[in-house]
Design an enzyme around this catalytic site. Structure first.
Site, mmCIF file in Angstrom:
data_model
loop_
_atom_site.group_PDB
_atom_site.id
_atom_site.type_symbol
_atom_site.label_atom_id
_atom_site.label_comp_id
_atom_site.label_asym_id
_atom_site.label_seq_id
_atom_site.Cartn_x
_atom_site.Cartn_y
_atom_site.Cartn_z
ATOM 1 N N THR A 210 43.071 24.404 -12.545
ATOM 2 C CA THR A 210 42.908 25.724 -13.171
ATOM 3 C C THR A 210 41.794 25.639 -14.205
ATOM 4 O OG1 THR A 210 44.089 27.562 -14.222
ATOM 5 C CG2 THR A 210 44.761 25.362 -14.894
ATOM 6 N N ASN A 211 41.671 26.629 -15.077
ATOM 7 C CA ASN A 211 40.604 26.633 -16.080
ATOM 8 C C ASN A 211 41.161 27.118 -17.414
ATOM 9 O OD1 ASN A 211 40.336 29.638 -16.172
ATOM 10 N ND2 ASN A 211 39.840 29.297 -14.016
ATOM 11 N N ARG A 212 40.306 27.204 -18.416
ATOM 12 C CA ARG A 212 40.776 27.482 -19.778
ATOM 13 C C ARG A 212 40.943 28.968 -20.095
ATOM 14 N NH1 ARG A 212 40.479 22.774 -22.734
ATOM 15 N NH2 ARG A 212 38.902 21.279 -22.079
ATOM 16 N N SER A 213 40.814 29.833 -19.129
ATOM 17 C CA SER A 213 40.937 31.270 -19.419
ATOM 18 C C SER A 213 42.328 31.580 -19.991
ATOM 19 C CB SER A 213 40.729 32.076 -18.143
ATOM 20 O OG SER A 213 41.081 33.411 -18.375
ATOM 21 N N ALA A 277 38.912 34.599 -14.551
ATOM 22 C CA ALA A 277 38.138 33.394 -14.275
ATOM 23 C C ALA A 277 38.665 32.851 -12.952
ATOM 24 C CB ALA A 277 38.324 32.382 -15.391
#
Ligand code: CTP
Length: 403
Positions: A210-213, A277
């Site tokens: 996943t990502n930091r959104s 994101a």
């Protein structure tokens, strides 16, 4: 929450123990910038004093004594006509019955009868009184006439029993007031789809890429669209946030699910705002079983995900594309060049370019520094502002461009 500023709210307080919570509601509304006129029924004054409310609103409260005062013949008309909204919280079964039958035997019910603005009712009573066919029929009558009922919630009641009858908490009532105040805004009747959060691409049943959104900017956009009266669908990847009241929620996890949801929800809509994101890569072969340490370090092969905005742009011909499409560009260098390229390649009406290398902007921050780039070459650099303010500016443009 500029939506509250300079709004006039008449708050009716009736005889329930929940009346003490209404003081908090009056205080929060005042702090948010609203002018709050409070009207008490006689029974309410057994539970709370007008002084409490005057102290938090800075305005005098009204009671049945005022009904027979010198200004009586104009007071109820004035209180009714000047208000953007009449909120009755808490509202007893007795007041609901009076309102349903057009009775006007105290200042609150006289005012309710004289006013044309929307009516929001937060009932509070014993579960048996709420369930009684008389109360249910009265609620039905008022709903048919356009009143909005919120709650009551289930929980501990004054009788010591548990059941349905508790007035909603202040924060929830505020959200509903906000929704009603916005309903006739410039986006009334318009369908806006917003995406938010970072997608999660499974490696195995327990692990994801996943990502930091955080989803904050997307949720703020959904709220700003609601504030302007839009019908909002919020397509969200998992976040820790509470969705804004009034938005229709579509929960997704992966880029693929988000693509399907966007195509379905945005077809024929007025605007699509892609703040999510979306993962660009996903594990090619997610394992059906948990990857075990004993099996050694896995080699994860990635494959590209679908580009949602490009897929939407390709639908232009079919007439399915939303009337307006807005994207975000998260960049750590060459911000404007990269954003301009995305604006073009993704067929957007405008893009919000976001420098994620700065500490005070981007993913986890409360603030954002954004430059808007439009399809016709115009640019607008916004100063550092809260994500809610960025959302207001973006929705301002959406409503202008949809005119
Ligand atoms: N986006 C999309 N589908 C993807 C990836 C991104 O629709 N698979 C959208 C985002 O929601 C955003 C815009 O495209 O509105 C730009 O996203 P961004 O991550 O900045 O750009 P990418 O297209 O992913 O390009 P890169 O990661 O190479 O910068």
């Amino acid at each position: 929450m500029s939506i509250f500023s300079n709004k006039r709210i008449t708050l009716g307080v009736t005889g329930s123990i929940a009346a003490y919570k209404a003081a908090d509601l009056a205080s929060k509304l005042t702090q948010a910038g609203a002018q709050v006129d409070v009207i008490f029924t006689g029974a309410a004054e057994k539970f709370v004093t007008p002084l409490t409310f005057q102290s938090v609103t800075g305005r005098r409260g009204y009671s049945d004594n005022d009904l027979w005062g010198n200004e009586a013949h104009v007071l109820h008309v004035g209180l009714g006509h000047a208000a953007d909204l009449l909120v009755i919280a808490p509202c007893t079964a007795n007041t609901i019955a009076k309102l349903a039958h057009g009775q006007a035997d105290n200042l609150l019910t006289v005012t309710a009868l004289a006013m044309q603005s929307p009516l929001l009712i937060a009932p509070a009573m014993e579960a048996g009184m709420y369930d009684h066919p008389a109360t249910q029929e009265n609620i039905g009558i008022l709903k048919k006439r356009g009143a909005t009922f919120i709650g009551p919630a289930e929980g501990h009641l004054a009788s010591g029993l548990a059941g349905i009858g508790r007035m909603l908490e202040t924060a929830e009532i505020l959200e509903h007031i906000r929704l009603l105040l916005g309903q006739h805004g410039p986006l009334a009747g318009k369908r806006v789809v917003v995406t938010a959060g970072g997608t999660q691409e499974p490696l195995d049943p327990v692990r994801v890429l996943t990502n930091r959104s955080s989803g904050k900017q997307g949720y703020a956009l959904a709220q700003a669209a609601l504030d302007l009266g839009a019908q909002v669908t919020l397509i969200t990847a998992p976040t820790a946030l509470t969705p804004p009241t009034g938005a229709r929620l579509v929960a997704v996890e992966t880029a693929k699910q988000m693509l399907a949801a966007v195509l379905q929800e945005s077809a024929g809509s007025d605007a699509l705002i892609m703040a999510a994101a979306v993962a660009d890569f996903r594990p090619k072969n997610a394992s059906r079983d948990k990857l075990k340490k004993a099996d050694g370090i896995p080699q994860v092969e990635l494959e590209a995900t679908e580009d949602i905005l490009k897929t939407v742009a390709a639908q232009r011909q079919g007439g399915k594309r939303p009337r307006l499409v807005v994207g975000f560009a998260a960049e750590s260098r060459d911000l404007l060049e990269n954003a301009a390229a995305k604006l073009k390649s993704k067929g957007l009406d405008f893009i919000a370019a976001n420098d994620i290398s700065a500490k005070d902007a981007g993913f986890a921050a409360e603030t954002n520094r954004v430059t808007l780039l439009f399809a016709d070459g115009r640019q607008e650099a916004l100063s550092l502002m809260s994500k809610a303010e960025v959302a207001e500016v973006i929705l301002g443009w959406v409503s202008k461009l949809l005119e």
